[in-house]
Design a protein around this motif. Structure first.
Motif, PDB file in Angstrom:
ATOM      1  N   PHE A 234       0.820  -1.075   0.029  1.00 49.84           N
ATOM      2  CA  PHE A 234      -0.010   0.050  -0.091  1.00 49.84           C
ATOM      3  C   PHE A 234       0.858   1.195  -0.126  1.00 49.84           C
ATOM      4  N   ASP A 235       0.580   2.104  -0.803  1.00 52.45           N
ATOM      5  CA  ASP A 235       1.396   3.589  -0.933  1.00 52.45           C
ATOM      6  C   ASP A 235       0.462   4.436  -0.603  1.00 52.45           C
ATOM      7  N   SER A 236       0.780   5.124   0.650  1.00 52.04           N
ATOM      8  CA  SER A 236       0.206   6.386   1.205  1.00 52.04           C
ATOM      9  C   SER A 236       0.787   7.684   0.377  1.00 52.04           C
ATOM     10  N   GLY A 237       1.996   7.262  -0.126  1.00 48.95           N
ATOM     11  CA  GLY A 237       2.744   8.539  -0.550  1.00 48.95           C
ATOM     12  C   GLY A 237       3.779   8.767   0.613  1.00 48.95           C
ATOM     13  N   GLY A 238       3.744   8.180   1.692  1.00 48.88           N
ATOM     14  CA  GLY A 238       4.684   8.608   2.880  1.00 48.88           C
ATOM     15  C   GLY A 238       4.261  10.040   3.275  1.00 48.88           C
ATOM     16  N   LEU A 239       5.314  10.726   3.726  1.00 44.63           N
ATOM     17  CA  LEU A 239       5.181  12.062   4.024  1.00 44.63           C
ATOM     18  C   LEU A 239       4.662  13.201   3.099  1.00 44.63           C
ATOM     19  N   ASP A 240       4.921  12.712   1.931  1.00 47.12           N
ATOM     20  CA  ASP A 240       4.591  13.470   0.645  1.00 47.12           C
ATOM     21  C   ASP A 240       3.420  12.641   0.388  1.00 47.12           C
ATOM     22  N   ILE A 241       2.384  13.055   1.419  1.00 43.97           N
ATOM     23  CA  ILE A 241       1.028  12.104   1.102  1.00 43.97           C
ATOM     24  C   ILE A 241       0.241  12.440  -0.178  1.00 43.97           C
ATOM     25  N   LYS A 242      -0.359  11.171  -0.514  1.00 38.34           N
ATOM     26  CA  LYS A 242      -1.034  11.374  -1.697  1.00 38.34           C
ATOM     27  C   LYS A 242      -2.736  12.013  -1.405  1.00 38.34           C
ATOM     28  N   PRO A 243      -3.211  12.479  -2.326  1.00 44.45           N
ATOM     29  CA  PRO A 243      -4.498  12.834  -1.829  1.00 44.45           C
ATOM     30  C   PRO A 243      -5.514  11.801  -1.976  1.00 44.45           C
ATOM     31  N   ALA A 244      -6.706  11.573  -1.452  1.00 45.71           N
ATOM     32  CA  ALA A 244      -7.519  10.551  -1.361  1.00 45.71           C
ATOM     33  C   ALA A 244      -7.591   9.814  -2.812  1.00 45.71           C
ATOM     34  N   ALA A 245      -8.026  10.637  -3.574  1.00 49.05           N
ATOM     35  CA  ALA A 245      -8.288  10.142  -5.022  1.00 49.05           C
ATOM     36  C   ALA A 245      -7.018   9.098  -5.592  1.00 49.05           C
ATOM     37  N   GLY A 246      -5.697   9.847  -5.092  1.00 48.68           N
ATOM     38  CA  GLY A 246      -4.575   9.026  -5.783  1.00 48.68           C
ATOM     39  C   GLY A 246      -4.251   7.819  -4.870  1.00 48.68           C
ATOM     40  N   MET A 247      -4.867   7.864  -3.478  1.00 48.55           N
ATOM     41  CA  MET A 247      -4.504   6.677  -2.792  1.00 48.55           C
ATOM     42  C   MET A 247      -5.656   5.897  -2.830  1.00 48.55           C
ATOM     43  N   ARG A 248      -6.659   5.762  -3.665  1.00 52.81           N
ATOM     44  CA  ARG A 248      -7.826   4.738  -3.673  1.00 52.81           C
ATOM     45  C   ARG A 248      -7.397   3.313  -4.132  1.00 52.81           C
ATOM     46  N   LEU A 249      -6.511   3.564  -5.055  1.00 56.95           N
ATOM     47  CA  LEU A 249      -6.128   2.372  -5.861  1.00 56.95           C
ATOM     48  C   LEU A 249      -4.645   1.886  -5.421  1.00 56.95           C
ATOM     49  N   MET A 250      -4.152   2.177  -4.316  1.00 52.97           N
ATOM     50  CA  MET A 250      -2.732   2.083  -4.021  1.00 52.97           C
ATOM     51  C   MET A 250      -2.556   0.498  -3.423  1.00 52.97           C
ATOM     52  N   LYS A 251      -3.757  -0.362  -3.310  1.00 54.51           N
ATOM     53  CA  LYS A 251      -3.324  -1.599  -2.933  1.00 54.51           C
ATOM     54  C   LYS A 251      -2.964  -2.429  -4.166  1.00 54.51           C
ATOM     55  N   LYS A 252      -2.903  -1.669  -5.585  1.00 56.40           N
ATOM     56  CA  LYS A 252      -2.424  -2.469  -6.690  1.00 56.40           C
ATOM     57  C   LYS A 252      -0.934  -1.841  -6.670  1.00 56.40           C
ATOM     58  N   ASP A 253      -0.330  -1.343  -5.721  1.00 60.41           N
ATOM     59  CA  ASP A 253       1.089  -0.768  -5.787  1.00 60.41           C
ATOM     60  C   ASP A 253       1.949  -2.028  -5.835  1.00 60.41           C
ATOM     61  N   MET A 254       1.344  -3.189  -5.567  1.00 61.73           N
ATOM     62  CA  MET A 254       2.334  -4.543  -5.358  1.00 61.73           C
ATOM     63  C   MET A 254       1.970  -5.268  -6.970  1.00 61.73           C
ATOM     64  N   GLY A 255       1.527  -4.554  -7.792  1.00 60.91           N
ATOM     65  CA  GLY A 255       1.275  -5.098  -9.000  1.00 60.91           C
ATOM     66  C   GLY A 255       2.524  -5.812 -10.012  1.00 60.91           C
TER      67      GLY A 255
END
Length: 471
Positions: A234-255
């Motif tokens: 999962f990718d929150s973006g870390g301290l450079d946090i993603k906006p909610a819309a950008g975080m919605r599909l971040m379960k796929k960041d292990m694709g």
């Protein structure tokens, strides 16, 4: 996982409904051969030979109906040309009239994929079975359908259930099934040997400890290859946090990791004569007091120092250490997969993975493999003219380009710094997700570039004869 081997069966003359294939060029001539009753049914259905169009043709009795479907070219079937039928037709057995279904058996199987693990009541599944006389093609197609389903399943699973430990369990399953050796470097043990993987994952270490997962398989005398995957669960973006819309599909960041594990299983299950080294950097890019920061300088496994310009450019850090580890074994070929940049999606959209390669012959093999498997890839330039965008004032390189331009290229150039100069290397920047459904390709997790890479590996290393291909 659904048993795809039940969906394609050898044609031994058993009862089956007929699938008539037509294309735009031959439709009128074909129509003249049909009975008045069938022509009336087609007219009533307003059937036109458009892509994926189909209609039911009545038989002499109610139960003897057949189906007609339009394809681009009846003499050259694509992997997807029968996929819509596999989604829409009633359960039962089917046979293509006058020819073998060829590559279309793959789409027939993948069209029947379902991800219903989280539904309280799963939809009933009635199998649509396709018959073929080309028995030798069944097992390879089933293997590729299963690999595709594995990617879809892993990517579709929510991050709460698909963290680094879950990726490790999947790697363990594969290693045990085929006699591979599993090695896992985890948590604080990463800090010395894999400092960039450790830095990215340490904020989530309490519940989702970062790890480097390795599978070794194959005989000592066979050529060594390395498959490397980005497993940011999962990718929150870390301290450079993603906006909610950008975080919605971040379960796929292990694709990327999903692709590499599926590709590794294809290699091992087929007995491909290679010495395989599969590596997955598995982390969660979370936020806590221990999160790495913009402006930090990390030392990599290779010894290069990296200044952090953006904590949301974390995947390349994970891959950098994993690629360095792969290079230590001196493989002749390295392939990595990652959901790395939004810039690749801006350039090529969601369906076409960006492929970078440091070798023209490898790039050509990957493109040819994608064309043969109907799994297209697009080569992007690994252009050193943009390398200065990774320069920083205080470290060997930065993890984020100094310009918003050429983002997928600068990410690939970052990875290139961790690849041995004498290794042939390809990097896939894939989306691993399908925003909208297409026949045989449901919305959700998607294997994009997987079969192109598998075709390349077969072409290079498998000297056993394969149906319809050169040995």
């Amino acid at each position: 996982m659904f048993d795809y081997s039940d969906l394609i069966q050898p044609d031994q003359g058993q009862d089956a409904r007929t699938i008539h294939l037509v294309d735009k060029q031959g439709f009128e001539a074909w129509l003249k051969t049909r009975s008045p009753r069938e022509r009336a049914a087609l007219e009533a259905a307003d059937f036109k030979p458009a892509p994926y169009a189909h209609a039911i043709l009545p038989g002499d009795v109610a139960e003897s109906w057949s189906v007609v479907t339009s394809v681009a070219n009846v003499d050259s079937l694509s992997a997807w040309c029968l996929a819509k039928l596999a989604e829409k037709l009633p359960e039962g057995r089917y046979r293509v009239e006058g020819r073998q279904p060829g590559k279309a058996i793959f789409g027939w199987m993948t069209a029947q994929y379902r991800f219903d693990s989280y539904r309280s009541k799963a939809e009933p599944r009635g199998a649509r079975v396709l018959l073929t006389e080309d028995v030798a093609s069944i097992a390879p197609a089933v293997a590729e359908a299963r690999a595709t389903a594995l990617v879809r399943d892993l990517v579709n699973t929510p991050a709460a259930d698909m963290g680094p430990a879950a990726l490790e369990r999947e790697a363990e399953r594969i290693a045990k099934a085929y006699g591979g050796q599993l090695t896992v470097t985890k948590g604080e043990a990463l800090e010395q040997g894999y400092p960039m993987i450790h830095a990215v994952g340490r904020a989530a270490a309490k519940h989702h400890a970062p790890r480097l997962i390795e599978i070794s398989w194959g005989k000592q005398e066979h050529p060594r290859i390395a498959l490397v995957g980005k497993g940011v669960c999962f990718d929150s973006g870390g301290l450079d946090i993603k906006p909610a819309a950008g975080m919605r599909l971040m379960k796929k960041d292990m694709g990327g990791a999903a692709h590499i594990l599926a590709l590794a299983e294809l290699v091992m299950a087929s007995g491909l004569p290679v010495r395989l080294h599969c590596l997955v950097g598995a982390v969660e890019n979370a936020i806590s007091a221990d999160a790495f920061r913009p402006g930090d300088v990390l030392k990599s496994r290779l010894g290069l120092t990296v200044e952090i310009g953006n904590t949301d450019a974390e995947g390349r850090l994970v891959l950098g250490d994993a690629l360095a580890r792969a290079g230590e074994e001196k493989p002749e070929l390295i392939v990595d997969f990652a959901t790395l940049t939004g810039a690749a999606r801006v350039a090529l959209g969601p369906d076409l993975p960006a492929m970078f390669a440091n070798d023209d012959a490898l790039a050509a093999d990957l493109i040819a493999g994608g064309e043969h498997r109907d799994d297209p890839v697009w080569r992007m330039p690994l252009w050193d003219g943009y390398a200065d965008l990774l320069e920083t004032d205080i470290a060997d390189l930065g993890n984020a380009g100094s310009s918003a331009f050429a983002g997928s290229i600068t990410a690939a150039l970052f990875l290139k710094r961790f690849v041995p100069k004498d290794s042939v290397w390809a990097h896939f920047d894939t989306f691993a997700w399908r925003p909208s459904a297409r026949p045989g390709r449901p919305k959700g997790g998607a294997a994009l570039g997987l079969r192109a890479a598998w075709a390349m590996l077969q072409q290079r290393y498998d000297r056993r004869a394969r149906p319809g291909e050169a040995a």
